[in-house]
Design an enzyme around this catalytic site. Structure first.
Site, mmCIF file in Angstrom:
data_model
loop_
_atom_site.group_PDB
_atom_site.id
_atom_site.type_symbol
_atom_site.label_atom_id
_atom_site.label_comp_id
_atom_site.label_asym_id
_atom_site.label_seq_id
_atom_site.Cartn_x
_atom_site.Cartn_y
_atom_site.Cartn_z
ATOM 1 N N GLU A 267 5.181 9.087 58.059
ATOM 2 C CA GLU A 267 5.237 9.394 59.486
ATOM 3 C C GLU A 267 3.863 9.083 60.053
ATOM 4 O OE1 GLU A 267 4.606 12.731 62.333
ATOM 5 O OE2 GLU A 267 6.523 13.322 61.453
ATOM 6 N N CYS A 301 1.856 14.716 66.699
ATOM 7 C CA CYS A 301 2.396 13.361 66.553
ATOM 8 C C CYS A 301 3.494 13.064 67.560
ATOM 9 C CB CYS A 301 2.947 13.173 65.139
ATOM 10 S SG CYS A 301 1.709 13.349 63.840
ATOM 11 N N GLU A 399 -3.011 5.237 70.815
ATOM 12 C CA GLU A 399 -2.831 6.684 70.731
ATOM 13 C C GLU A 399 -4.169 7.393 70.925
ATOM 14 O OE1 GLU A 399 -0.430 9.717 67.800
ATOM 15 O OE2 GLU A 399 -1.650 8.154 66.864
#
Length: 530
Positions: A267, A301, A399
């Site tokens: 992930e 996340c 991000e």
């Protein structure tokens, strides 16, 4: 002068009384490392004061941990699933009973609010209960359709992989540490885990409770150290790897796993979008945007970093969202009085500060926040809303992983979906509409592993019977649901052929057998056989 001026909340002096030196020493003593190991210190994000000292595991320590784990795994795998289930249910109860200790640990190590830490407690309890109650059925031998009806008896079995390496991050130190270990252990594996050093106390606390719940010795072990030092022995000894972290590191782990022909679940990063459609309830959507962008100071996340709003409602939505954001209480407190806590590391503060400064320097407009708050603590940063963000700005596509969100407009739903999908990532998304059917239809067209309608991320994350994971640069593999436990197993097919097969019996020539079997195949198709 900061646009955003939340109430100042002072932190409790020092660490909470529950985090005694004895507790910290007991937990650090569970690290798989030699007695004379080099030690590394961590600091509390709220204050910058000293927190813990960990022994650093060497590559040799990691090798030895795998030897012990492999020896223990054979006995653990032979333990009936019903007995393994009881351990996890006792662990569930201990997590809830001792939650205040866990909450204090998470806040001290990560800097998040108690509200956000409590969600990790609930997540861990739910995960324990779900897999404890589901694993026996999911792992049980399954009868499968045989090659030839009646004559072929086919069974699917699931064997544990062996020893699983779990590399867990600092941002959700309990959910990511215990949440990934739970299904691996229930499937009959042993675990050697490398938590991020900054939040290793929380991971060790979870492991400590699991042993108190009855887990046999050496089935779950913890190593501490930099990936550059102990990453290689982890990869060289693991039978499977579970990693949560950056896309760059995930790519390297995937390459290493491929070389060894072992599986990996990854992930990775995200640049998650939220779509506010023209028929959305704007009050709910504004509340949802706050919940989507700022939990754990944006260090989540699945949090939202891009918001796309239909132009017809954009002004009203922005007004409501900014108003709510400016009312958030930013600060440090070991209770439920604050809305947004601290960032966790100096490097993360630097990333957030750099991204916002770059955007503002290139023409972005700050609607709320935009400043660090050293008056509250060394790593605090205001919840920040930006608009007029353009592609040449770093945070447009990269991000940020902090309390920063950008707002964009779209003319129609097709444009909104296209903008949401204009990214290499695909982890989580959020869609807001009064029309549930319309919202779900839009959600199905968004390129993300989980999409929430009229919710930020908790609906999909909390639906633990359903898979959760990323598409594209956000990773491969899934946690939760049947995928979350079966990935830790080796599927095996056992097929028992009785009497006739696909070759002719003695004394029947192929010239007779072939047309006969051809006729049978045609009949099977006509009667709807699968």
């Amino acid at each position: 002068m900061s646009i955003y001026t939340p109430d100042k909340v002072t932190t409790t002096a020092g660490l909470p009384s529950s985090l005694t030196a004895q507790l910290r020493e007991r937990l650090t003593g569970r690290v798989a490392a030699s007695a004379d190991a080099t030690r590394v210190a961590t600091a509390a994000p709220y204050t910058g004061g000293p927190l813990a000292e960990f022994p650093v595991s060497t590559p040799g320590d990691v090798e030895e941990a795998f030897v012990r784990a492999r020896r223990a795994q054979a006995t653990w795998a032979a333990t009936p699933i019903g007995e393994r289930r009881k351990v996890l249910l006792r662990f569930h109860d201990l997590v809830l009973a001792r939650q205040n200790e866990g909450l204090d640990l998470m806040q001290a190590e990560n800097g998040k609010t108690r509200r956000d830490a409590f969600l990790e407690i609930t997540d861990t309890a739910i995960t324990s209960r779900y897999y404890a109650r589901s694993a026996e059925k999911l792992l049980a031998p399954q009868r499968r359709r045989g090659a030839i009806p009646i004559l072929t008896r086919t069974t699917e079995l699931h064997h544990p992989k062996g020893v699983v390496a779990i590399i867990s991050p600092w941002n959700y130190p309990l959910s990511m540490a215990a949440g990934d270990a739970i299904p691996a252990l229930l499937a009959g594996n042993a675990v050697v885990q490398k938590p991020d050093t900054q939040t290793a106390l929380t991971a060790l606390w979870a492991m400590d409770l699991m042993y108190e719940a009855g887990l046999p010795a050496d089935v779950w072990q913890m190593v501490v150290g930099r990936g550059s030092s102990i990453g290689e022995p982890l990869m060289n000894n693991a039978d499977y790897v579970m990693f949560t972290g950056s896309t760059a590191t995930g790519r390297q782990i995937a390459r290493d796993a491929g070389e060894r022909l072992i599986g990996a679940s990854l992930e990775l990063g995200g640049k998650n979008p939220m779509l506010v459609l023209d028929d959305a309830d704007l009050d709910r959507a504004a509340d949802g945007a706050v919940a989507a962008a700022f939990p754990s100071a944006g260090q989540l996340c699945v949090s939202i970093e891009r918001i796309y709003v239909a132009e017809s409602v954009r002004e009203e939505f922005v007004t409501k969202f900014v108003e709510r954001t400016k009312k958030l209480k930013l600060g440090a407190a070991y209770d439920y009085s604050t809305d947004v806590g601290s960032l966790t590391t100096a490097s993360q503060l630097d990333t957030v500060t750099t991204h916002v400064a770059d955007a503002v320097g290139k023409g972005a407009t700050v609607l709320a926040g935009g400043h660090a708050r050293p008056d509250l603590g060394p790593l605090f940063y205001e919840p920040t809303i930006l608009t007029d963000v353009t592609p040449e700005m770093t945070l447009h596509a990269h991000e940020t992983f902090g309390p920063v969100v950008s707002i964009y407009g779209f003319a129609d739903v097709e444009e909104g979906i296209a903008q949401a999908n204009a990214t290499s990532y695909g982890l989580n998304a959020s869609v807001w509409s009064r029309n549930g059917a319309h919202g779900r239809a839009v959600a199905a067209r968004v390129h993300a592993g989980t999409v929430n309608v009229n919710e930020a991320f908790a609906a999909a994350w909390g639906s633990i019977d359903s898979p959760m994971g990323g598409m594209g640069d956000s990773g491969v593999g899934r946690r939760h649901g049947k995928d979350g436990i079966l990935k830790y197993t080796e599927p095996q097919t056992v097929a028992h052929q009785r009497a006739l097969g696909f070759t002719p019996p003695a004394r029947i020539p192929w010239t007779t057998w072939v047309p006969a079997l051809t006729a049978v195949l045609r009949v099977w198709k006509l009667i709807g056989a699968r």
